[in-house]
Design an enzyme around this catalytic site. Structure first.
Site, PDB file in Angstrom:
ATOM      1  N   ARG A  88      83.238  14.105 -15.043  1.00  0.00           N
ATOM      2  CA  ARG A  88      83.629  14.086 -13.634  1.00  0.00           C
ATOM      3  C   ARG A  88      83.573  12.688 -13.038  1.00  0.00           C
ATOM      4  NH1 ARG A  88      82.565  19.659 -12.367  1.00  0.00           N
ATOM      5  NH2 ARG A  88      82.960  20.213 -10.203  1.00  0.00           N
ATOM      6  N   ARG A 127      88.385  33.697  -2.504  1.00  0.00           N
ATOM      7  CA  ARG A 127      87.148  33.968  -3.248  1.00  0.00           C
ATOM      8  C   ARG A 127      86.041  34.376  -2.250  1.00  0.00           C
ATOM      9  NH1 ARG A 127      86.527  29.420  -7.833  1.00  0.00           N
ATOM     10  NH2 ARG A 127      84.776  28.497  -6.780  1.00  0.00           N
ATOM     11  N   ARG A 145      83.502  18.663  -1.950  1.00  0.00           N
ATOM     12  CA  ARG A 145      83.819  18.666  -3.378  1.00  0.00           C
ATOM     13  C   ARG A 145      85.197  18.054  -3.639  1.00  0.00           C
ATOM     14  NH1 ARG A 145      82.593  24.654  -3.937  1.00  0.00           N
ATOM     15  NH2 ARG A 145      83.878  24.779  -5.794  1.00  0.00           N
TER      16      ARG A 145
HETATM   17  P1  ADP Z   1      84.046  23.646  -9.222  1.00  0.00           P
HETATM   18  O1  ADP Z   1      84.965  23.284 -10.337  1.00  0.00           O
HETATM   19  O2  ADP Z   1      84.440  24.915  -8.539  1.00  0.00           O
HETATM   20  O3  ADP Z   1      83.778  22.528  -8.274  1.00  0.00           O
HETATM   21  P2  ADP Z   1      81.763  23.582 -11.043  1.00  0.00           P
HETATM   22  O4  ADP Z   1      81.155  24.860 -11.469  1.00  0.00           O
HETATM   23  O5  ADP Z   1      82.503  22.794 -12.064  1.00  0.00           O
HETATM   24  O6  ADP Z   1      82.643  23.990  -9.807  1.00  0.00           O
HETATM   25  O7  ADP Z   1      80.653  22.617 -10.417  1.00  0.00           O
HETATM   26  C1  ADP Z   1      79.824  23.007  -9.344  1.00  0.00           C
HETATM   27  C2  ADP Z   1      78.885  21.851  -8.957  1.00  0.00           C
HETATM   28  O8  ADP Z   1      78.048  21.524 -10.079  1.00  0.00           O
HETATM   29  C3  ADP Z   1      79.575  20.528  -8.623  1.00  0.00           C
HETATM   30  O9  ADP Z   1      80.000  20.491  -7.286  1.00  0.00           O
HETATM   31  C4  ADP Z   1      78.450  19.526  -8.911  1.00  0.00           C
HETATM   32  O10 ADP Z   1      77.482  19.519  -7.894  1.00  0.00           O
HETATM   33  C5  ADP Z   1      77.810  20.111 -10.150  1.00  0.00           C
HETATM   34  N1  ADP Z   1      78.444  19.588 -11.380  1.00  0.00           N
HETATM   35  C6  ADP Z   1      79.201  20.304 -12.278  1.00  0.00           C
HETATM   36  N2  ADP Z   1      79.627  19.517 -13.278  1.00  0.00           N
HETATM   37  C7  ADP Z   1      79.164  18.270 -13.013  1.00  0.00           C
HETATM   38  C8  ADP Z   1      79.280  17.007 -13.660  1.00  0.00           C
HETATM   39  N3  ADP Z   1      79.999  16.859 -14.789  1.00  0.00           N
HETATM   40  N4  ADP Z   1      78.657  15.935 -13.099  1.00  0.00           N
HETATM   41  C9  ADP Z   1      77.931  16.056 -11.988  1.00  0.00           C
HETATM   42  N5  ADP Z   1      77.786  17.211 -11.318  1.00  0.00           N
HETATM   43  C10 ADP Z   1      78.389  18.320 -11.812  1.00  0.00           C
END
Ligand code: ADP
Length: 191
Positions: A88, A127, A145
């Site tokens: 990310r 959702r 986000r």
């Molecule tokens: P979405 O794709 O709906 O935003 P995710 O389930 O991928 O949801 O992620 C939810 C939260 O988990 C993110 O907003 C972040 O806070 C944390 N998160 C997930 N993956 C990462 C990552 N690779 N690095 C940092 N934080 C992460």
């Protein structure tokens, strides 16, 4: 085959990852799911993670890199893996590269699901309306986000464009069409 599914929150990465697991015997590795499991455990770190996630902010790069490094080494990833929600940030992409290189592994493709933001907001609002919302599905956290995605995650795209691994599909198409477009890409890439 080792894949990255790339796209903003609500783009449908999880849905497509599940289909790829079934069709190709790959393992979906979702950092979001792993972090939610950490939250559910109720540990000190889990409580801190919840605060960060509910605000729509990112967890520290080093933590998620280590989580993924740990999972990729396990036997259920032997046929390959699908990274969902990771990397990310450019730092995470660099960390992933270093880790894969040290293990003699390679990425097969980075598949971007292209979607427009208005549609994403509509998907997440539905959702919420259907009672499937998570703690971080509030309108405020979602806006955050998306902002974090634009500022910290989008720069990962040119990173993979340079390596020639990036492929894009229309994430606004019906789910089956998205799957077909992904399958067409996979038939061209080598494991
Ligand atoms: P979405 O794709 O709906 O935003 P995710 O389930 O991928 O949801 O992620 C939810 C939260 O988990 C993110 O907003 C972040 O806070 C944390 N998160 C997930 N993956 C990462 C990552 N690779 N690095 C940092 N934080 C992460």
């Amino acid at each position: 085959m080792n894949l990255i599914l790339f796209g903003p929150p609500g783009a449908g990465k999880g849905t497509q990852a599940k289909r790829l697991e079934d069709r190709h015997g790959l393992k979906q590795l979702s950092t979001g799911d792993m972090l939610r499991a950490m939250v559910a455990s109720g540990s000190q770190l889990g409580q801190e993670a919840k605060r960060i996630m509910d605000q729509g902010l990112l967890m520290p790069d080093q933590l998620v890199i280590e989580m993924i490094a740990d999972r990729i080494g396990q036997s259920d990833c032997a046929k390959g893996f699908i990274l969902d929600g990771f990397p990310r940030t450019v730092k995470q992409a660099e960390g992933l590269d270093a880790m894969l290189a040290s293990r003699g592994l390679k990425l097969s493709a980075v598949i971007e699901l292209k979607v427009d933001e208005a549609a994403l907001l509509a998907r997440i609002h539905s959702r919420i309306a259907q009672g499937q919302a998570r703690g971080d599905d509030t309108p405020e956290a979602l806006q955050k986000r998306l902002k974090v995605y634009r500022e910290q995650t989008l720069p990962v795209l040119p990173y993979y464009e340079k390596t020639g691994l990036l492929r894009s599909v229309d994430g606004m198409a019906p789910i089956d069409n998205v799957s077909q477009a992904i399958e067409a890409i996979l038939s061209q890439v080598k494991g």
